[in-house]
Scaffold this active site. Structure first.
Site, PDB file in Angstrom:
ATOM      1  N   ASP A  14      43.769  31.936  45.471  1.00  0.00           N
ATOM      2  CA  ASP A  14      42.389  31.475  45.484  1.00  0.00           C
ATOM      3  C   ASP A  14      41.395  32.600  45.221  1.00  0.00           C
ATOM      4  OD1 ASP A  14      43.419  28.901  46.307  1.00  0.00           O
ATOM      5  OD2 ASP A  14      43.734  29.821  48.254  1.00  0.00           O
ATOM      6  N   LYS A  17      40.917  32.778  40.008  1.00  0.00           N
ATOM      7  CA  LYS A  17      41.644  32.925  38.742  1.00  0.00           C
ATOM      8  C   LYS A  17      41.200  31.891  37.717  1.00  0.00           C
ATOM      9  CE  LYS A  17      45.779  32.414  39.866  1.00  0.00           C
ATOM     10  NZ  LYS A  17      46.302  32.608  41.165  1.00  0.00           N
ATOM     11  N   ASN A  39      51.360  22.800  43.708  1.00  0.00           N
ATOM     12  CA  ASN A  39      50.808  23.455  44.907  1.00  0.00           C
ATOM     13  C   ASN A  39      49.574  24.271  44.538  1.00  0.00           C
ATOM     14  OD1 ASN A  39      52.560  25.088  43.424  1.00  0.00           O
ATOM     15  ND2 ASN A  39      53.352  26.200  45.184  1.00  0.00           N
ATOM     16  N   GLY A  41      45.924  25.150  42.792  1.00  0.00           N
ATOM     17  CA  GLY A  41      44.689  24.427  42.567  1.00  0.00           C
ATOM     18  C   GLY A  41      43.710  25.362  41.900  1.00  0.00           C
ATOM     19  N   HIS A  42      43.511  25.179  40.608  1.00  0.00           N
ATOM     20  CA  HIS A  42      42.589  26.054  39.881  1.00  0.00           C
ATOM     21  C   HIS A  42      41.309  25.282  39.575  1.00  0.00           C
ATOM     22  CE1 HIS A  42      46.234  28.569  38.387  1.00  0.00           C
ATOM     23  NE2 HIS A  42      45.924  28.790  39.636  1.00  0.00           N
ATOM     24  N   GLN A 225      49.426  30.736  42.654  1.00  0.00           N
ATOM     25  CA  GLN A 225      49.524  31.390  43.956  1.00  0.00           C
ATOM     26  C   GLN A 225      49.173  32.874  43.731  1.00  0.00           C
ATOM     27  OE1 GLN A 225      52.537  29.222  43.143  1.00  0.00           O
ATOM     28  NE2 GLN A 225      50.987  27.758  43.713  1.00  0.00           N
ATOM     29  N   LYS A 335      33.600  36.887  42.931  1.00  0.00           N
ATOM     30  CA  LYS A 335      32.807  36.416  44.074  1.00  0.00           C
ATOM     31  C   LYS A 335      31.981  37.519  44.751  1.00  0.00           C
ATOM     32  CE  LYS A 335      35.178  32.151  44.981  1.00  0.00           C
ATOM     33  NZ  LYS A 335      35.362  31.113  45.962  1.00  0.00           N
TER      34      LYS A 335
END
Ligand code: IMP
Length: 439
Positions: A14, A17, A39, A41-42, A225, A335
């Site tokens: 997370d 990416k 599994n 989540g982008h 991941q 971020k």
């Protein structure tokens, strides 16, 4: 010379990416995934539109890109079509001309999901906190040589007999832990039409990838991941079941190591973790409010499961380890704007265990729970960096933070991300990353 770039998350996932791969994908011909399944989540934000991708590489949102789901992946056909249908509603068509699924990839079947639940229940307090999508059990079957590969499943008799055989064992475990046994005929009837629908997408992606490289097409290989969730190098046993690091890109696509031209690390200015497992720089107790602030500002909720992510300070010690294993040539630092509100920013520069500074990242999770992070504290900048697109427009203290991180991990920064949108990005001129993008 063809350009083959691998993009890897440096922490526990997370890191943002999705945005970076999306802005890079525009400049590449092929975008491939090599491990994991849904599994992942982008989240990708393109102008007003936002997409959440789980299985399909982020390149799908750009016309004319070929997306490859490599042999190292585990694929749940139901999840694949749910995602394809959702994308279709958003005007993106997932067709066999654009999306290739490796004939050597393994399938996730309904009993893998049931086994994932059982396995977590069995572990009780020591559970991993998996996404419960059946990822681990599917990889267990692969390593145990019982797995059903995509190419096997297209032959109905093979699919039926493998399901029957595997369910005998799976049901014993599921029932022993109070679960409901699955019926082989029902599983077959559920899978059979999905496999038929999947058939046109199936390809020898190893051949495709190698041919693409030989023909000089550029390839972006997208990790899912992240480094510390790698089954070998991560915080075992609190990891996913695949090789998430750069070495896995060769294994999971069929490209030889010499074909890889560069590795980009995605590093976030703070750390998060979902699921269980040690997290040395986690903001707890006195820092809990700060953790909440970051969670809200950074929208740190799982894209796959909606779970709130645990938040913590930037861990340069762990990220140095990630940089070494993956051989990062360049880093995208994401971020930065999330930290704008902070009075001061802490960075973990080392770990101390039983009074001694550690030389290397601990292998034992108990040690990782017991380590005491050694922090350096930098002043906050208390000014908005949102949307800044030039390094020299950053507040001096924010720029000092960025440079401090780069020095600490020993890798030059190629991108600093200052917001979720594509345009909210600083591309560092003369960086390796700028070169890969042709700027
Ligand atoms: P699994 O991959 O579902 O088996 O979960 C194993 C561990 O990896 C759990 O701690 C999950 O929360 C974590 N995990 C799996 N996928 C992701 C991801 O895309 N981002 C962050 N953590 C993940």
């Amino acid at each position: 010379m063809s350009k083959v770039i691998v993009v890897i998350g440096a922490q526990w996932g997370d890191e943002g990416k999705g945005k970076i791969v999306d802005l890079m994908a525009e400049r590449f011909d092929v975008v491939a995934r090599y491990q994991g399944g849904h599994n992942a989540g982008h989240s990708v934000q393109v102008g007003e539109r936002s997409f959440v991708l789980h299985l399909i590489p982020s390149g799908i949102v750009h016309e004319g890109k070929t997306c490859v789901l490599g042999n190292g992946m585990v694929i749940d056909p139901k999840a694949f079509f749910q995602e394809a249908d959702r994308l279709a509603e958003q005007g993106i068509s997932v067709t066999p001309a654009r999306v290739l699924i490796s004939s050597r990839a393994h399938l996730i079947l309904p009993y893998h999901r049931a086994l994932d639940h059982t396995s977590e229940e069995r572990l009780g307090n020591e559970r991993v906190g998996t996404t419960l999508r059946g990822i681990g059990p599917a990889y267990e079957d692969k390593a145990g040589r019982r797995g059903i590969r995509v190419a096997d499943a297209v032959v109905p008799e093979v699919l039926r007999s493998r399901i029957e055989r595997n369910l005998e064992d799976a049901n014993r475990i599921i029932e022993a832990y109070g679960g409901q046994a699955l019926d082989a005929a029902q599983v077959f009837d559920e899978m059979s039409p999905l496999i038929e629908r999947l058939s046109p997408f199936i390809a020898d992606t190893t051949l495709f990838m190698n041919r693409a490289v030989r023909e000089g097409r550029s390839v972006l290989i997208e990790g899912a991941q992240a480094t510390l969730l790698d089954v070998d190098h991560g915080t075992y046993p609190f990891v996913t079941s695949s090789c998430t690091t750069a070495g896995g890109a060769c294994m999971g696509t069929g490209l030889a190591p010499q074909r890889i031209s560069g590795v980009l690390g995605i590093v976030r200015t703070y750390t998060t973790r979902v699921g269980e497992g040690p997290f040395p720089t986690e903001m707890l107790e006195a820092e809990d409010e700060l953790g909440q602030l970051i969670r809200e500002r950074g929208r740190e909720y799982g894209a796959s499961t909606g779970r709130p992510r645990r938040c913590g300070w930037f861990d340069a010690f762990a990220t140095r380890y990630a940089a070494e294993i993956n051989g990062f040539d360049s880093v995208a630092l994401t971020k930065l704007d999330v930290l704008d509100a902070l009075d001061e920013v802490k960075v973990c520069v080392g770990y101390r265990l039983a009074g001694r500074e550690l030389e290397s990242f601990p292998a034992v999770s108990k040690d990782l729970r017991d380590v005491e992070p050694v922090y350096e504290t930098l002043p906050g900048w208390k000014t908005s960096t949102e949307g800044v697109t030039e390094l020299d427009r950053l507040p001096a203290k924010a720029r000092a933070y960025v440079e401090f991180i780069s020095r600490q991990i020993g890798v030059p920064i190629g991108i600093v991300s200052t917001g979720p949108e594509r345009g909210q990005t600083i591309l560092v001129r003369d960086s390796a990353l700028a070169g890969w993008l042709g700027d």
